[in-house]
Enzyme design. Structure first.
Site, PDB file in Angstrom:
ATOM      1  N   CYS A   1      -6.991 -28.665  11.083  1.00  0.00           N
ATOM      2  CA  CYS A   1      -8.069 -29.801  11.322  1.00  0.00           C
ATOM      3  C   CYS A   1      -7.789 -31.037  10.997  1.00  0.00           C
ATOM      4  CB  CYS A   1      -9.317 -29.068   9.696  1.00  0.00           C
ATOM      5  SG  CYS A   1     -10.085 -27.655  10.670  1.00  0.00           S
TER       6      CYS A   1
ATOM      7  N   CYS B   1     -12.981 -29.640   6.434  1.00  0.00           N
ATOM      8  CA  CYS B   1     -12.020 -28.189   6.046  1.00  0.00           C
ATOM      9  C   CYS B   1     -10.985 -29.129   6.286  1.00  0.00           C
ATOM     10  CB  CYS B   1     -11.795 -27.198   7.151  1.00  0.00           C
ATOM     11  SG  CYS B   1     -10.326 -26.230   7.406  1.00  0.00           S
TER      12      CYS B   1
ATOM     13  N   GLN C   1     -11.033   7.532  -4.501  1.00  0.00           N
ATOM     14  CA  GLN C   1     -11.197   8.538  -2.462  1.00  0.00           C
ATOM     15  C   GLN C   1     -12.560   8.829  -3.446  1.00  0.00           C
ATOM     16  OE1 GLN C   1     -10.464   7.928   0.341  1.00  0.00           O
ATOM     17  NE2 GLN C   1      -8.401   7.086   0.109  1.00  0.00           N
TER      18      GLN C   1
ATOM     19  N   ASP D   1      -2.481   8.379  -1.357  1.00  0.00           N
ATOM     20  CA  ASP D   1      -3.923   8.783  -1.494  1.00  0.00           C
ATOM     21  C   ASP D   1      -3.820  10.047  -0.442  1.00  0.00           C
ATOM     22  OD1 ASP D   1      -3.914   6.453  -0.316  1.00  0.00           O
ATOM     23  OD2 ASP D   1      -6.108   5.944  -0.521  1.00  0.00           O
TER      24      ASP D   1
ATOM     25  N   ASP E   1      -7.922  -7.228   0.620  1.00  0.00           N
ATOM     26  CA  ASP E   1      -7.060  -7.669   1.631  1.00  0.00           C
ATOM     27  C   ASP E   1      -7.712  -7.506   3.530  1.00  0.00           C
ATOM     28  OD1 ASP E   1      -6.596  -4.963   1.002  1.00  0.00           O
ATOM     29  OD2 ASP E   1      -5.354  -5.294   3.727  1.00  0.00           O
TER      30      ASP E   1
ATOM     31  N   HIS F   1      -5.395 -22.138  10.313  1.00  0.00           N
ATOM     32  CA  HIS F   1      -7.263 -21.909   9.538  1.00  0.00           C
ATOM     33  C   HIS F   1      -7.936 -20.911   9.082  1.00  0.00           C
ATOM     34  CE1 HIS F   1     -10.629 -24.017   9.947  1.00  0.00           C
ATOM     35  NE2 HIS F   1     -11.438 -23.219  10.230  1.00  0.00           N
TER      36      HIS F   1
ATOM     37  N   CYS G   1      -7.960 -28.091   5.708  1.00  0.00           N
ATOM     38  CA  CYS G   1      -5.926 -28.014   6.264  1.00  0.00           C
ATOM     39  C   CYS G   1      -5.742 -28.020   6.476  1.00  0.00           C
ATOM     40  CB  CYS G   1      -6.826 -26.384   6.357  1.00  0.00           C
ATOM     41  SG  CYS G   1      -6.740 -26.621   8.982  1.00  0.00           S
TER      42      CYS G   1
ATOM     43  N   ASP H   1       0.680  -0.913   0.111  1.00  0.00           N
ATOM     44  CA  ASP H   1      -0.056  -0.012  -0.156  1.00  0.00           C
ATOM     45  C   ASP H   1       0.740   0.890   0.055  1.00  0.00           C
ATOM     46  OD1 ASP H   1       0.703   0.253   2.749  1.00  0.00           O
ATOM     47  OD2 ASP H   1      -0.979  -0.861   3.723  1.00  0.00           O
ATOM     48  N   SER H   2       0.141   2.672  -0.016  1.00  0.00           N
ATOM     49  CA  SER H   2       1.280   3.496  -0.670  1.00  0.00           C
ATOM     50  C   SER H   2       1.739   4.161   1.464  1.00  0.00           C
ATOM     51  CB  SER H   2       0.204   4.345  -0.825  1.00  0.00           C
ATOM     52  OG  SER H   2      -0.624   5.134   0.556  1.00  0.00           O
ATOM     53  N   GLY H   3       0.940   3.430   2.289  1.00  0.00           N
ATOM     54  CA  GLY H   3       1.100   3.898   3.653  1.00  0.00           C
ATOM     55  C   GLY H   3       0.142   5.467   4.004  1.00  0.00           C
ATOM     56  N   GLY H   4      -0.727   5.855   2.699  1.00  0.00           N
ATOM     57  CA  GLY H   4      -1.551   6.514   3.318  1.00  0.00           C
ATOM     58  C   GLY H   4      -2.253   6.331   4.142  1.00  0.00           C
TER      59      GLY H   4
ATOM     60  N   GLY I   1     -10.775   4.351   0.978  1.00  0.00           N
ATOM     61  CA  GLY I   1     -11.678   4.954   2.289  1.00  0.00           C
ATOM     62  C   GLY I   1     -12.964   4.613   2.192  1.00  0.00           C
TER      63      GLY I   1
END
Lengths: 378, 378
Positions: free
Chosen positions: B315, B310, B195, B146, B272, B341, B312, B92-95, B222
């Protein structure tokens, strides 16, 4: 009964390579037991322990008795199933933890009354109870309840502790056999624990009394609790000199990397210690060139692995710079990776010790280890 | 340049299955990015992320800029090498972190002046600086800086933020191209961020202005910062309706399990969220039947895996009873297993969403997910 021990090779020092057969696999000795206090070696998945080649873990009766409870673990099919560990497990008797962790401890001939360090609840741990808890846990090797005392101990206290420990060992064995008669032979071997503080004659008395009772294996307790290393070795030697060759010997709570070969040289077969796992969480890593305090700024740009001669999966993939960053940032992965590496180091060191014994060269290996690791923090 | 995106299949809702080619592998979309804030997905080894099939991670420019520093990571060969991650990385940009974490933030046309939340040191983050940091990190996808604002935002603040974000996006692209001319084409694609707070017309203005500049992909920022889910969807829909089909869309910071299909239905390709990893550390596990708060006493004797459906590795091996015990005892392994998990759950959910899109059935899948997860805590 699936418990069997045989000595395969010996070294001029008195060290031996052996094979311990347990209901959960064969353990090559001398062996180091990673400590899984609360049914987990802190930070490591059981998959990682398998990858590292751990064959025998230590779990703590005191901790598991208080949480989640031994009846619960019995109900869940025993400790192996509870924690999903296919290898062998040794449980201590709880004696040392009651001594070092619990509040308001009161020892009588009957047992130890104490308050839980978790919630202040009151409990009575007797030799019989310690047997029952460990049978419920279903460990491969259990310990008879012993009386641990403060160190350095006055002679009178040590004498009394030896007397009580022997009496408790007898009751432990009786109850273990009684349970076997009642419920069928358990897939568990019970070891007695030698006490006697730092008095050579008391150590010999304690050993002979336990030999009179007769156990499939013998543990040496109450050492490595602050006394000098030479004293630990002297007391250990007094005991192992009297023990039969064909029974396994377990020196409890040791040790620093440079000491492991010394104990092996004294004929010790099993050792356990929180050091590799605890040091890892405190950013102290063991390498073939000594200790590495990974938080040090000098590692911030260091692309090398923790140990260039290490074959563990952490050294294969991650750099010192990355590990330092993880510790600096307080990231969970720091402890995970550092613990993996340090447990590898200890288990690999034991592999080297076994190999060195088979070549009959343990004495010189031991000197070299002291030169490499004797300085600095644990 | 090794960055390419293609839409493979679409669903009546507007959802698309796509393929994003990056210098570090192909990413099947819609994709969920596990959050690796400080170059680590908390508690998981990179080996585990590979086992889980993660193809694209998010790392935070703000955190890595402050610690261990972007020049350091550049010197260590970039973020992929630093953390030993062979898959793709988006930064990300850090904004947003400057907005939410830093102290004494002061925004001017030039950039954002702020104090580090770690040590109080003062820094100036400009669009140009954000480009340089992300180029040093060497992520596969970087974000133009941004301006994030508080929510709910007054219209005037949102208008001003759109204006500044567009201006910064232009400067970001100029600087990115300038760096490319100076140092050669980077193996990185730069996305602009839309934005406009919760004002549909401002979202459209912001989108059109970014389209005028022209980026290989567009992020929507945002949102998911406290407004109702319906509002998040409405704003997202306003933006994606204007975006070209052949460019990837990234909705930042989403979402709860039951919301992911909704965002996919709006034509979002990348998402994300810290939710699966953070919830795991707080003992909240996602299952095919809803949320499971593993600390609950009802699981103390429960031999079943966290989720019987599941696949995984947690599990496959560990029980609810064991996980509950690990959380109750405050053991490191609790977070390790729970995170594994939950990340599996999110990545598997995205696999289901992609499959459902290819069958053209996303609308009904989305309704089903809302029924299953809408109740209870995040």
């Amino acid at each position: 009964m699936s418990f069997r021990f045989e000595v395969l090779e010996t070294d001029p020092t008195g060290a031996r390579c052996g094979r311990l057969r347990t209901p959960h696999g064969v353990v090559e000795t001398p062996v180091f037991l990673p400590v899984g206090t609360a049914a987990t070696v802190k930070g490591l998945r059981q998959e990682a322990l398998e990858e590292l080649g751990a064959s025998l873990l230590l779990a703590n009766t005191y901790h598991l008795y208080l949480r989640p409870g031994y009846e619960r673990i019995r109900g869940l099919g025993g400790l192996h199933r509870f924690m999903s560990w296919r290898g062998a497990i040794l449980t201590d008797s709880g004696g040392y933890q009651v001594f070092s962790l619990a509040d308001l401890r009161k020892v009588t001939d009957k047992g130890v009354r104490f308050r839980s360090h978790l919630d202040g609840s009151e409990h009575l741990l007797t030799p019989e109870k310690a047997v029952e808890i460990q049978l419920a846990l279903g460990s491969d090797i259990s310990m008879a309840l012993d009386e641990c005392i403060e160190t350095p101990a006055p002679r009178a206290a040590a004498e009394s502790s030896v007397k009580r420990t022997t009496e408790w060992a007898r009751r432990s064995q009786n109850h273990f056999q009684e349970c076997a008669r009642r419920n069928g032979e358990p897939a568990q071997a019970q070891f007695g624990i030698v006490q006697g503080a730092t008095f050579a004659d008391l150590r010999r008395v304690s050993t002979r009394q336990l030999l009179d009772i007769g156990f499939p294996g013998y543990a040496i307790g109450g050492l490595a609790v602050g006394e000098p290393h030479a004293m630990t070795c002297e007391m250990t030697g007094e005991v192992t000199a009297l023990l039969p060759q064909d029974h396994p010997r377990y020196l409890m709570g040791v040790g620093r990397p440079e000491q492991l070969a010394d104990y092996a040289a004294l004929g010790v077969d099993l050792m356990d210690c929180v050091l590799p796992t605890r040091a890892a969480r405190h950013a102290c890593l063991y390498t073939s060139e000594g200790r590495l305090l990974i938080k040090n700024a000098r590692y911030a740009d260091d692309q090398r692995p923790v140990d260039e001669h290490c074959s563990c999966s952490v050294c294969a993939r991650y750099s010192r710079a990355y590990l330092r960053h993880l510790f600096a940032a307080g990231e969970l992965l720091a402890a995970v990776l550092a613990t993996h590496h340090n447990v590898h180091f200890y288990l690999d060191l034991m592999r080297q010790i076994r190999e060195t014994i088979s070549f009959g060269k343990l004495a010189s290996f031991s000197s070299e280890m002291h030169m490499r690791y004797a300085e600095g923090p644990a």
